[in-house]
Design an enzyme around this catalytic site. Sequence first.
Site, mmCIF file in Angstrom:
data_model
loop_
_atom_site.group_PDB
_atom_site.id
_atom_site.type_symbol
_atom_site.label_atom_id
_atom_site.label_comp_id
_atom_site.label_asym_id
_atom_site.label_seq_id
_atom_site.Cartn_x
_atom_site.Cartn_y
_atom_site.Cartn_z
ATOM 1 N N LEU A 77 13.883 -41.492 -54.242
ATOM 2 C CA LEU A 77 13.134 -42.701 -54.543
ATOM 3 C C LEU A 77 11.952 -42.916 -53.599
ATOM 4 O O LEU A 77 12.006 -42.592 -52.417
ATOM 5 C CB LEU A 77 14.057 -43.926 -54.473
ATOM 6 C CG LEU A 77 15.281 -43.910 -55.393
ATOM 7 C CD1 LEU A 77 16.023 -45.239 -55.290
ATOM 8 C CD2 LEU A 77 14.903 -43.625 -56.846
ATOM 9 N N GLY A 94 7.049 -46.157 -55.866
ATOM 10 C CA GLY A 94 6.884 -46.289 -57.305
ATOM 11 C C GLY A 94 8.173 -46.723 -57.976
ATOM 12 O O GLY A 94 8.184 -47.632 -58.817
ATOM 13 N N HIS A 95 9.278 -46.090 -57.606
ATOM 14 C CA HIS A 95 10.578 -46.486 -58.147
ATOM 15 C C HIS A 95 10.925 -47.926 -57.747
ATOM 16 O O HIS A 95 11.423 -48.710 -58.559
ATOM 17 C CB HIS A 95 11.687 -45.562 -57.620
ATOM 18 C CG HIS A 95 11.570 -44.141 -58.062
ATOM 19 N ND1 HIS A 95 11.271 -43.131 -57.191
ATOM 20 C CD2 HIS A 95 11.722 -43.553 -59.277
ATOM 21 C CE1 HIS A 95 11.247 -41.966 -57.840
ATOM 22 N NE2 HIS A 95 11.520 -42.212 -59.110
ATOM 23 N N GLU A 112 4.175 -45.612 -65.695
ATOM 24 C CA GLU A 112 3.136 -45.027 -66.537
ATOM 25 C C GLU A 112 2.658 -43.670 -66.034
ATOM 26 O O GLU A 112 1.925 -42.979 -66.750
ATOM 27 C CB GLU A 112 1.944 -45.981 -66.633
ATOM 28 C CG GLU A 112 2.248 -47.229 -67.453
ATOM 29 C CD GLU A 112 1.049 -48.136 -67.621
ATOM 30 O OE1 GLU A 112 0.047 -47.935 -66.898
ATOM 31 O OE2 GLU A 112 1.113 -49.047 -68.463
ATOM 32 N N VAL A 158 1.997 -46.142 -59.220
ATOM 33 C CA VAL A 158 1.811 -46.506 -57.811
ATOM 34 C C VAL A 158 1.283 -45.269 -57.083
ATOM 35 O O VAL A 158 1.801 -44.166 -57.259
ATOM 36 C CB VAL A 158 3.132 -46.986 -57.192
ATOM 37 C CG1 VAL A 158 2.952 -47.291 -55.708
ATOM 38 C CG2 VAL A 158 3.642 -48.228 -57.930
ATOM 39 N N SER A 170 5.282 -39.363 -56.423
ATOM 40 C CA SER A 170 6.196 -38.533 -57.199
ATOM 41 C C SER A 170 7.251 -37.974 -56.263
ATOM 42 O O SER A 170 6.966 -37.665 -55.094
ATOM 43 C CB SER A 170 5.439 -37.378 -57.863
ATOM 44 O OG SER A 170 6.326 -36.417 -58.411
#
Length: 280
Positions: free
Chosen positions: A35, A38-39, A150, A178, A187
Site C-alpha cells: 500500500l 494512492g491506496h 483512475e 495520486v 504504484s
Amino acid sequence: MSVPILRTRAALAERLDAWEAAGERVGVVPTMGALHEGHLSLVRAAQAGSDRVVTTLFVNPRQFNSRADYDAYPRTEMSDAEKLAPLGVDALYVPEPEEVYPEGFATTVSVTGLTDVLCGAHRPGHFDGVATVVTKLFRQTRARRAWFGEKDFQQLQVVRRLSADLDLGVEVVGCPTVREADGLAMSSRNVRLHPAARAAAPALYAALEDAARALRGGAAAAETCAAAAERIRAAGYAEVEYLELRAVSDLRALARAEAPARLFAAAWIGGVRLIDNVGV
C-alpha cells in the site's frame, strides 16, 4: 489501534452479519497490498461514502501473465496493516488463494470489448483474472460501493461494466491518480525501480501531459503519440508498449480529441512495466 485482520470467508461473514443487522452499509477497497498513499486516499474516500470499510489484500494469481511476475510482486502485509491502522479501517480481509478459488473452482468472468485493447491486448487473460476476482470479492464482502483509482483506468471501466452487466448492485467509484512530487503515478511496482530508473521514470507523465495539451489544441493523435513515445524512449525507457488516445466511454481509438478522451501509455524501464493515463 490495530486493524482487525480476517483471513477466512467465515470470519468476514460474521462481521458483515453484525454490520448488516445494525443497518450499516459496507464499502470495499480491493488491493493487492504494498500500500501507498494512492491506496490510502481510496480508503479515506470509502470512509466518507460508507458506514463500514473493508480493505482487501489479495495478490491474485489469475491476473498475472507470468509466474515470475507473480512471485516478484511485493508482499508487505504487516506494514500495510500499520498504514491502515491510523485510518480506523473496520477490517483487512487477507484470504488465502483457496478461500477465493476453492478446490474445483471452474468459473471465469470475462468482459469483452473493453478488454481487447491497451493492457488487454498485451496481457492475454489479465482482465479475465481481474473480473473474476473482483466479482468474488464483491460477493464475499457484500459491498454496496467500491473504490478504484483512475491510474488503472481501463480496469476501472471493466469493473464498472461487469458490476452493471451482472446486476451486482455495487456502485464503482473512481478516484484521481495520486502522484509523487515529480509526477510519477504512485504504484506498488515503483519499489522495484533501481535508482537510475526511478530518476528517469517521471518522463512518462511529463510526455503524456505535453501530448495531452497538444491534443486539446486540435493536434492529430497519430503524430502526437508517436512523438511522445519517442520522447519517452529517449528519456531512458526500454520500450513503449503502447501510447494511444481513446474515448473514455468505451475505449475506442480516436484520431483526434473529438469526444471525452484520455491518453493511455504503458512502458518498460529498469525491467518494470509502468502504466499511466491523463485526461484530454
